[in-house]
Design a protein around this motif. Structure first.
Motif, PDB file in Angstrom:
ATOM      1  N   ALA A 141       0.836  -1.209   0.000  1.00 15.93           N
ATOM      2  CA  ALA A 141       0.000   0.000   0.000  1.00 15.93           C
ATOM      3  C   ALA A 141       0.868   1.256   0.000  1.00 15.93           C
ATOM      4  O   ALA A 141       0.580   2.221  -0.724  1.00 15.93           O
ATOM      5  N   MET A 142       1.956   1.251   0.770  1.00 12.63           N
ATOM      6  CA  MET A 142       2.863   2.407   0.794  1.00 12.63           C
ATOM      7  C   MET A 142       3.470   2.634  -0.586  1.00 12.63           C
ATOM      8  O   MET A 142       3.537   3.778  -1.058  1.00 12.63           O
ATOM      9  N   ASP A 143       3.921   1.577  -1.238  1.00 14.64           N
ATOM     10  CA  ASP A 143       4.494   1.707  -2.572  1.00 14.64           C
ATOM     11  C   ASP A 143       3.456   2.238  -3.561  1.00 14.64           C
ATOM     12  O   ASP A 143       3.777   3.033  -4.441  1.00 14.64           O
ATOM     13  N   TYR A 148       3.207   6.130  -9.164  1.00 11.48           N
ATOM     14  CA  TYR A 148       2.692   5.193 -10.157  1.00 11.48           C
ATOM     15  C   TYR A 148       3.524   5.315 -11.424  1.00 11.48           C
ATOM     16  O   TYR A 148       4.165   6.330 -11.659  1.00 11.48           O
ATOM     17  N   LYS A 149       3.530   4.274 -12.216  1.00  9.35           N
ATOM     18  CA  LYS A 149       4.310   4.277 -13.457  1.00  9.35           C
ATOM     19  C   LYS A 149       3.482   4.904 -14.572  1.00  9.35           C
ATOM     20  O   LYS A 149       2.316   4.589 -14.747  1.00  9.35           O
ATOM     21  N   THR A 150       4.120   5.799 -15.315  1.00 13.19           N
ATOM     22  CA  THR A 150       3.477   6.451 -16.448  1.00 13.19           C
ATOM     23  C   THR A 150       4.499   6.648 -17.554  1.00 13.19           C
ATOM     24  O   THR A 150       5.698   6.578 -17.308  1.00 13.19           O
ATOM     25  N   VAL A 156       9.326   5.156 -19.506  1.00 12.89           N
ATOM     26  CA  VAL A 156       8.442   4.911 -18.373  1.00 12.89           C
ATOM     27  C   VAL A 156       9.089   5.517 -17.133  1.00 12.89           C
ATOM     28  O   VAL A 156      10.255   5.238 -16.835  1.00 12.89           O
ATOM     29  N   VAL A 157       8.329   6.352 -16.423  1.00 11.21           N
ATOM     30  CA  VAL A 157       8.845   7.015 -15.229  1.00 11.21           C
ATOM     31  C   VAL A 157       7.860   6.820 -14.078  1.00 11.21           C
ATOM     32  O   VAL A 157       6.706   6.473 -14.286  1.00 11.21           O
ATOM     33  N   ASN A 158       8.344   7.057 -12.866  1.00  7.02           N
ATOM     34  CA  ASN A 158       7.487   7.033 -11.691  1.00  7.02           C
ATOM     35  C   ASN A 158       6.968   8.440 -11.444  1.00  7.02           C
ATOM     36  O   ASN A 158       7.752   9.354 -11.189  1.00  7.02           O
ATOM     37  N   ALA A 159       5.662   8.611 -11.523  1.00 11.18           N
ATOM     38  CA  ALA A 159       5.043   9.901 -11.237  1.00 11.18           C
ATOM     39  C   ALA A 159       4.604   9.916  -9.777  1.00 11.18           C
ATOM     40  O   ALA A 159       4.143   8.908  -9.246  1.00 11.18           O
ATOM     41  N   GLU A 160       4.733  11.048  -9.149  1.00 11.33           N
ATOM     42  CA  GLU A 160       4.451  11.184  -7.724  1.00 11.33           C
ATOM     43  C   GLU A 160       2.948  11.256  -7.459  1.00 11.33           C
ATOM     44  O   GLU A 160       2.216  11.956  -8.148  1.00 11.33           O
ATOM     45  N   LEU A 161       2.494  10.533  -6.438  1.00  6.40           N
ATOM     46  CA  LEU A 161       1.119  10.639  -5.964  1.00  6.40           C
ATOM     47  C   LEU A 161       1.133  11.341  -4.604  1.00  6.40           C
ATOM     48  O   LEU A 161       1.024  12.555  -4.529  1.00  6.40           O
TER      49      LEU A 161
END
Length: 182
Positions: A141-143, A148-150, A156-161
């Motif tokens: 859940a923390m991850d 999220y990957k976008t 492909v990068v990790n976008a911040e939530l």
């Protein structure tokens, strides 16, 4: 005569270090190749505010994730269920759906805050879990809530939530309504 024997005996103590150096030459590269380099990740976690202090309106705008045994709940504002995410058919939490819901919440928060002229980013979330929640569920859940990957352009990068995570105990599950089947 006894003195000469002792001197002769002392001078003969010379060690040959060649076999030892050969052993080190063979052993050191082997040990360096077999070393496992570990990477330790440290997360900055916070405890949720205890009821009273702080600005009331801003405090109630917190996003919450409640981890229950049979489902996940996304609350926004605090305490108001926005989405109840049922487990998948194999009985596991649906983290893909959780990510989609949080992406939509993040998008709506950006639009709303841009219209109001406030700070554009909301980065904090509170994860509330029941006492018997498995550790792996909390880590997953923390991850999921952090990023999220976008795809951007061609990579492909990790976008911040919501990277600023606080923890707390989940409130007791509401009792089923009278006459409702469990």
């Amino acid at each position: 005569m006894a003195m000469r024997r002792l001197r002769a005996h002392r001078e003969a103590a010379d060690l040959d270090m060649t076999p030892f150096i050969s052993l080190l030459v063979a052993l050191v590269p082997f040990l360096l190749v077999s070393v496992v380099f570990s990477h330790i990740t440290v997360l900055d976690l916070k405890l949720p505010n205890a009821g009273g202090g702080g600005a009331g309106a801003e405090q109630n705008e917190d996003v919450e994730l409640v981890i229950r045994a049979d489902h996940l709940e996304v609350n926004y504002p605090r305490g108001m269920t926005l989405k109840k995410i049922a487990d998948t058919t194999d009985g596991k939490h649906d983290y893909a759906m959780l990510s989609s819901v949080l992406q939509e919440v993040k998008r709506q928060l950006r639009e709303r805050r841009a219209d109001m002229g406030g700070p554009l980013e909301k980065k904090n979330i509170t994860i509330l879990s029941e006492a018997d929640t498995p550790y792996q569920n909390i880590v997953t859940a923390m991850d999921t809530v952090r990023s999220y990957k976008t795809t951007q352009i061609t990579s492909v990068v990790n976008a911040e939530l919501f990277p600023d995570i606080a923890f707390g105990d989940a409130p007791p599950a509401p009792a089923p309504a009278a006459g409702a089947t469990p």
